[in-house]
Design a protein around this motif. Structure first.
Motif, PDB file in Angstrom:
ATOM      1  N   VAL A 131       0.842  -1.199   0.000  1.00  0.00           N
ATOM      2  CA  VAL A 131       0.000   0.000   0.000  1.00  0.00           C
ATOM      3  C   VAL A 131       0.882   1.256   0.000  1.00  0.00           C
ATOM      4  O   VAL A 131       1.967   1.265   0.579  1.00  0.00           O
ATOM      5  CB  VAL A 131      -0.944   0.007   1.224  1.00  0.00           C
ATOM      6  N   ASN A 132       0.403   2.285  -0.688  1.00  0.00           N
ATOM      7  CA  ASN A 132       1.000   3.616  -0.626  1.00  0.00           C
ATOM      8  C   ASN A 132      -0.076   4.541  -0.065  1.00  0.00           C
ATOM      9  O   ASN A 132      -1.241   4.448  -0.458  1.00  0.00           O
ATOM     10  CB  ASN A 132       1.412   4.108  -2.016  1.00  0.00           C
ATOM     11  N   PHE A 133       0.310   5.441   0.858  1.00  0.00           N
ATOM     12  CA  PHE A 133      -0.685   6.351   1.410  1.00  0.00           C
ATOM     13  C   PHE A 133      -0.018   7.625   1.901  1.00  0.00           C
ATOM     14  O   PHE A 133       1.183   7.659   2.168  1.00  0.00           O
ATOM     15  CB  PHE A 133      -1.471   5.698   2.549  1.00  0.00           C
ATOM     16  N   LEU A 183      -2.070  -1.770  -3.284  1.00  0.00           N
ATOM     17  CA  LEU A 183      -1.443  -2.504  -4.373  1.00  0.00           C
ATOM     18  C   LEU A 183      -1.749  -3.996  -4.343  1.00  0.00           C
ATOM     19  O   LEU A 183      -1.858  -4.646  -5.375  1.00  0.00           O
ATOM     20  CB  LEU A 183       0.068  -2.287  -4.325  1.00  0.00           C
ATOM     21  N   LYS A 184      -1.852  -4.550  -3.146  1.00  0.00           N
ATOM     22  CA  LYS A 184      -2.176  -5.971  -2.960  1.00  0.00           C
ATOM     23  C   LYS A 184      -2.653  -6.147  -1.529  1.00  0.00           C
ATOM     24  O   LYS A 184      -2.503  -5.236  -0.713  1.00  0.00           O
ATOM     25  CB  LYS A 184      -0.956  -6.855  -3.250  1.00  0.00           C
ATOM     26  N   GLY A 212      -5.161 -12.107   3.184  1.00  0.00           N
ATOM     27  CA  GLY A 212      -5.799 -11.625   1.966  1.00  0.00           C
ATOM     28  C   GLY A 212      -6.705 -10.422   2.168  1.00  0.00           C
ATOM     29  O   GLY A 212      -7.523 -10.120   1.315  1.00  0.00           O
ATOM     30  N   ASN A 213      -6.581  -9.706   3.278  1.00  0.00           N
ATOM     31  CA  ASN A 213      -7.449  -8.578   3.593  1.00  0.00           C
ATOM     32  C   ASN A 213      -6.921  -7.294   2.938  1.00  0.00           C
ATOM     33  O   ASN A 213      -5.787  -6.898   3.163  1.00  0.00           O
ATOM     34  CB  ASN A 213      -7.536  -8.401   5.111  1.00  0.00           C
ATOM     35  N   TYR A 214      -7.739  -6.659   2.136  1.00  0.00           N
ATOM     36  CA  TYR A 214      -7.378  -5.403   1.479  1.00  0.00           C
ATOM     37  C   TYR A 214      -7.766  -4.181   2.306  1.00  0.00           C
ATOM     38  O   TYR A 214      -7.370  -3.075   1.991  1.00  0.00           O
ATOM     39  CB  TYR A 214      -8.116  -5.287   0.140  1.00  0.00           C
ATOM     40  N   ASN A 215      -8.591  -4.341   3.331  1.00  0.00           N
ATOM     41  CA  ASN A 215      -9.183  -3.207   4.031  1.00  0.00           C
ATOM     42  C   ASN A 215      -8.247  -2.632   5.086  1.00  0.00           C
ATOM     43  O   ASN A 215      -8.142  -3.146   6.199  1.00  0.00           O
ATOM     44  CB  ASN A 215     -10.518  -3.619   4.647  1.00  0.00           C
ATOM     45  N   ILE A 216      -7.593  -1.537   4.752  1.00  0.00           N
ATOM     46  CA  ILE A 216      -6.624  -0.892   5.652  1.00  0.00           C
ATOM     47  C   ILE A 216      -7.274  -0.441   6.961  1.00  0.00           C
ATOM     48  O   ILE A 216      -6.597  -0.319   7.980  1.00  0.00           O
ATOM     49  CB  ILE A 216      -5.924   0.284   4.938  1.00  0.00           C
ATOM     50  N   ASP A 270      -9.462  -2.099  -5.525  1.00  0.00           N
ATOM     51  CA  ASP A 270      -8.985  -1.476  -6.760  1.00  0.00           C
ATOM     52  C   ASP A 270      -7.624  -0.809  -6.509  1.00  0.00           C
ATOM     53  O   ASP A 270      -7.484  -0.006  -5.581  1.00  0.00           O
ATOM     54  CB  ASP A 270     -10.008  -0.434  -7.216  1.00  0.00           C
ATOM     55  N   PRO A 271      -6.611  -1.132  -7.312  1.00  0.00           N
ATOM     56  CA  PRO A 271      -5.268  -0.594  -7.066  1.00  0.00           C
ATOM     57  C   PRO A 271      -5.056   0.857  -7.500  1.00  0.00           C
ATOM     58  O   PRO A 271      -3.969   1.393  -7.313  1.00  0.00           O
ATOM     59  CB  PRO A 271      -4.360  -1.537  -7.877  1.00  0.00           C
TER      60      PRO A 271
END
Length: 177
Positions: A54-56, A81-82, A91-95, A129-130
């Motif tokens: 991730v970039n933030f 990003l992944k 596999g969690n995308y939710n920051i 979505d990346p």
């Protein structure tokens, strides 16, 4: 061929010593834990933080008080990003599951789900979505805890460095009162 009594005892002692040695090695191997599994890195508002997953960057923060509740609103640019296994979920995308308002010696709630700037919640597809997106996060804590803290409040984001959840990097940004 008969073994003498002393030779039998010697074999038994060698087997016991080997067993204790193997058990000791196994205990040592299993209990090799890094003394500092969480490494903290400070960042500032407006600074891009870039990781493998991730970039933030934090664009704005705003704190308000209503009764005995302190609210903190955070607006960020984020590019997931992944999956980063947030909240120790593979596999969690939710920051949001790895983000909180850090009040030293106080309590705070995790953010409500990630929201668009117009207040609509992100769908799971949008979260994954990346592409770079702007998002709002909201945190609450007791105003007394916020006022009586012993150090600056921080926005903290915990990102696992691997799937074994043995090492983490906690990115923290001090908040203005």
């Amino acid at each position: 061929m008969k073994l003498s009594k002393s030779l039998r005892w010697l074999v038994v002692v060698i087997i016991i010593i080997a067993g204790v040695g193997l058990a000791g090695k196994r205990y040592y191997d299993l209990n090799q834990v890094d003394q500092h599994p969480v490494r903290e890195k400070m960042f500032s508002q407006g600074q891009w933080v870039k990781t493998d997953s991730v970039n933030f960057k934090v664009l704005t923060t705003k704190t308000t008080q209503s009764g005995n509740e302190r609210q903190v609103a955070v607006v960020m640019k984020i590019q997931q990003l992944k999956p980063s296994h947030y909240g120790n979920k593979r596999g969690n995308y939710n920051i949001t599951h790895g983000m909180w308002l850090n009040i030293p010696y106080g309590y705070s709630n995790m953010s409500i789900p990630m929201r668009h700037l117009d207040g609509r919640p992100f769908t799971q597809k949008e979260v994954e979505d990346p592409t770079e997106k702007s998002a709002q996060f909201y945190f609450t804590t007791r105003a007394d805890d916020y006022r009586n803290r012993t150090a600056a409040a921080r926005l903290s984001i915990l990102i696992p460095e691997n799937e074994q959840f043995a090492k983490f990097t906690k990115y923290s940004m001090p908040l203005e009162s």
